[in-house]
Design a protein around this motif. Structure first.
Motif, PDB file in Angstrom:
ATOM      1  N   ILE A 147       5.306   4.210   2.471  1.00  0.00           N
ATOM      2  CA  ILE A 147       4.227   5.194   2.353  1.00  0.00           C
ATOM      3  C   ILE A 147       3.871   5.642   3.774  1.00  0.00           C
ATOM      4  O   ILE A 147       3.070   4.996   4.453  1.00  0.00           O
ATOM      5  N   VAL A 149       1.992   7.490   6.622  1.00  0.00           N
ATOM      6  CA  VAL A 149       0.657   8.076   6.783  1.00  0.00           C
ATOM      7  C   VAL A 149       0.565   8.746   8.149  1.00  0.00           C
ATOM      8  O   VAL A 149       0.911   8.131   9.170  1.00  0.00           O
ATOM      9  N   SER A 158      -0.736  11.300   3.318  1.00  0.00           N
ATOM     10  CA  SER A 158       0.540  10.639   3.023  1.00  0.00           C
ATOM     11  C   SER A 158       1.441  11.638   2.310  1.00  0.00           C
ATOM     12  O   SER A 158       2.167  12.390   2.947  1.00  0.00           O
ATOM     13  N   LEU A 194       0.514   7.417  -4.532  1.00  0.00           N
ATOM     14  CA  LEU A 194       0.800   6.891  -3.190  1.00  0.00           C
ATOM     15  C   LEU A 194      -0.020   7.652  -2.153  1.00  0.00           C
ATOM     16  O   LEU A 194       0.512   8.203  -1.196  1.00  0.00           O
ATOM     17  N   VAL A 196      -3.431   7.989   0.639  1.00  0.00           N
ATOM     18  CA  VAL A 196      -3.914   7.190   1.774  1.00  0.00           C
ATOM     19  C   VAL A 196      -4.852   6.096   1.303  1.00  0.00           C
ATOM     20  O   VAL A 196      -4.831   4.969   1.825  1.00  0.00           O
ATOM     21  N   GLN A 198      -4.741   4.388  -1.380  1.00  0.00           N
ATOM     22  CA  GLN A 198      -4.001   3.269  -1.960  1.00  0.00           C
ATOM     23  C   GLN A 198      -3.513   2.306  -0.888  1.00  0.00           C
ATOM     24  O   GLN A 198      -3.454   1.094  -1.111  1.00  0.00           O
ATOM     25  N   THR A 199      -3.162   2.809   0.285  1.00  0.00           N
ATOM     26  CA  THR A 199      -2.642   1.926   1.342  1.00  0.00           C
ATOM     27  C   THR A 199      -3.683   0.932   1.814  1.00  0.00           C
ATOM     28  O   THR A 199      -3.332  -0.088   2.414  1.00  0.00           O
ATOM     29  N   TRP A 207      -0.983  -2.579  -7.181  1.00  0.00           N
ATOM     30  CA  TRP A 207       0.220  -2.660  -6.358  1.00  0.00           C
ATOM     31  C   TRP A 207       1.410  -3.133  -7.200  1.00  0.00           C
ATOM     32  O   TRP A 207       2.526  -2.625  -7.064  1.00  0.00           O
ATOM     33  N   ILE A 219       5.837  -3.609   0.319  1.00  0.00           N
ATOM     34  CA  ILE A 219       5.314  -2.347   0.843  1.00  0.00           C
ATOM     35  C   ILE A 219       5.381  -2.338   2.361  1.00  0.00           C
ATOM     36  O   ILE A 219       5.098  -3.347   3.006  1.00  0.00           O
ATOM     37  N   VAL A 221       3.933   0.400   5.478  1.00  0.00           N
ATOM     38  CA  VAL A 221       3.132   1.596   5.727  1.00  0.00           C
ATOM     39  C   VAL A 221       3.252   1.959   7.205  1.00  0.00           C
ATOM     40  O   VAL A 221       2.541   1.392   8.048  1.00  0.00           O
ATOM     41  N   PRO A 245       0.388  -5.497   1.187  1.00  0.00           N
ATOM     42  CA  PRO A 245      -0.855  -4.897   0.698  1.00  0.00           C
ATOM     43  C   PRO A 245      -2.062  -5.191   1.579  1.00  0.00           C
ATOM     44  O   PRO A 245      -3.062  -4.478   1.498  1.00  0.00           O
ATOM     45  N   GLY A 247      -1.909  -5.106   4.885  1.00  0.00           N
ATOM     46  CA  GLY A 247      -1.761  -4.357   6.125  1.00  0.00           C
ATOM     47  C   GLY A 247      -1.501  -5.215   7.348  1.00  0.00           C
ATOM     48  O   GLY A 247      -2.135  -5.025   8.399  1.00  0.00           O
TER      49      GLY A 247
END
Length: 400
Positions: A147, A149, A158, A194, A196, A198-199, A207, A219, A221, A245, A247
């Motif tokens: 994804i 961004v 995104s 998908l 922003v 959601q990230t 997820w 995932i 990002v 998920p 980050g």
């Protein structure tokens, strides 16, 4: 998922929300979607600089391409084997011709006796494997949903709009990377699912559904923030590579482009550096998948043979399942997860699939049930749901 199916899912979701064809027309009409240009198993060595002279322009160009192949081979060998460039073996031009799959021109300047260019060299993975040695096999990641961004002008995007960052990831030739990237095109349901927001969601329920829908297991990002001090001037880019998920930060770095014309090249370089960071994290064992993202299979007990009665209706047989579309209010992610769990617990439910998710609205869940439709309605009522027939499915809710 095919485009036709995604459009049908959008239609069902918008109908449930009462938005109808207006929202669907907006989604179909927007300028979205950048298909990845190449996911083949070729190795790419990009941005090889050459500056050569010869008697004629054509001779200079031919010599420049030959030189690019030689330099690219050494860079590829060093990268795959994690060795210095000086240790790479020399190959004849004939051997290089047999393993080079193509040459892409980034930019070139052709004079009467001089050739200056930045070239990308593609090596056929199968033909070059034996020359690269055993190290080229290496470890490979699980499928990673990408994804991308981009922050520009103080706003993140995104797949809501086609961005230069999305284009850069579409241009990236991922076949030679140990990371198995799943790159959405960016059309259909992609901008809705998908986005922003959601990230940044830590909830695992949504997820898990997204990863299952896109055929991924984890995932990544990649984020870029563009800073322009004045129109036509330099562009500063802050890059961040996130994983999972929650980050987890894999790397951060900055790059600068002299002006807007150099922006695509800078973003391509950013993609390559992020891929290198993810690859190194994989080799170091830091790119492991979160166990909470794994969808556990639901065990369906086998019915005894005595339960199968000759002449019984097809819906009562173990192999004949009825399919129901359920509309359910999902104000938040925990409610969605709880609903999915309660539906799986109903005896006779073979499988559930979340066709569309609308947190704060109406989500659509597809249920395969072994039994009569009226029996299923009774089972839903027994589970504490009130059931309404919507004509094309069922609307379920719990008493407030």
């Amino acid at each position: 998922m095919t485009s036709a199916r995604r459009i049908s899912l959008i239609t069902a979701t918008m109908a449930a929300l009462g938005l109808g064809g207006v929202a669907l027309a907006q989604i179909e009409g927007n300028d979205r979607g950048v298909p990845p240009i190449d996911s083949s198993a070729n190795y790419e060595v990009p941005d090889v600089a050459v500056d050569v002279s010869a008697k004629t322009a054509q001779e200079a160009r031919n010599f420049g391409w030959r030189l690019a192949q030689r330099r690219a081979w050494k860079l590829l060998w060093a990268r795959v084997n994690n060795q210095p460039v000086e240790a790479a073996p020399n190959l004849s031009d004939g051997t290089l011709d047999s393993i080079v799959a193509g040459i892409s021109v980034g930019d070139e300047e052709i004079g009467a006796h001089r050739y200056i260019a930045h070239l990308g060299v593609l090596f056929d993975r199968g033909r070059s494997a034996s020359l690269l040695g055993q190290a080229e096999a290496g470890v490979r990641s699980q499928p990673m949903l990408v994804i991308p961004v981009m922050w520009s002008g103080g706003a993140p995007q995104s797949f809501e709009r086609r961005t230069e960052w999305q284009k850069a990831w579409a241009r990236f030739r991922s076949g030679g990377s140990p990371i198995d990237y799943v790159r959405p095109v960016g059309n259909g349901l992609d901008p809705l699912l998908l986005n922003v927001a959601q990230t940044g969601r830590p909830g695992r329920g949504l997820w898990r559904n997204l990863l299952d829908q896109y055929g991924a297991a984890d995932i990544v990002v990649p984020i870029v923030q563009l800073v322009r001090h004045y129109p036509g001037g330099p562009v500063l880019a802050h890059f961040t590579a996130l994983h999972g998920p929650d980050g987890e930060v894999i790397t951060r770095f900055d790059l600068t482009a002299d002006d807007g014309d150099q922006l695509p090249r800078m973003l391509d370089q950013g993609v390559r550096r992020i891929d290198e960071a993810y690859s190194q994290a994989l080799r170091d064992g830091r790119l492991h998948s979160d166990s909470s993202l794994v969808i556990e299979p639901v065990a369906v007990p086998d019915l005894p043979e005595e339960a199968v009665v000759e002449g019984a209706p097809a819906a009562a047989l173990p192999n004949a399942a009825s399919t129901f579309l359920l509309q359910v209010e999902t104000p938040d992610d925990p409610t969605l997860v709880l609903t999915q769990s309660s539906l799986r617990a109903i005896p006779g439910v073979r499988s559930i699939t979340t066709d569309s998710v609308a947190l704060g609205g109406i989500s659509v869940i597809r249920v395969a049930y072994d039994g009569d439709p009226q029996v299923f309605r009774t089972a839903l009522a027994t589970a504490g749901y009130s059931v309404q027939d919507t004509g094309g499915g069922l609307r379920i809710s719990r008493p407030r």
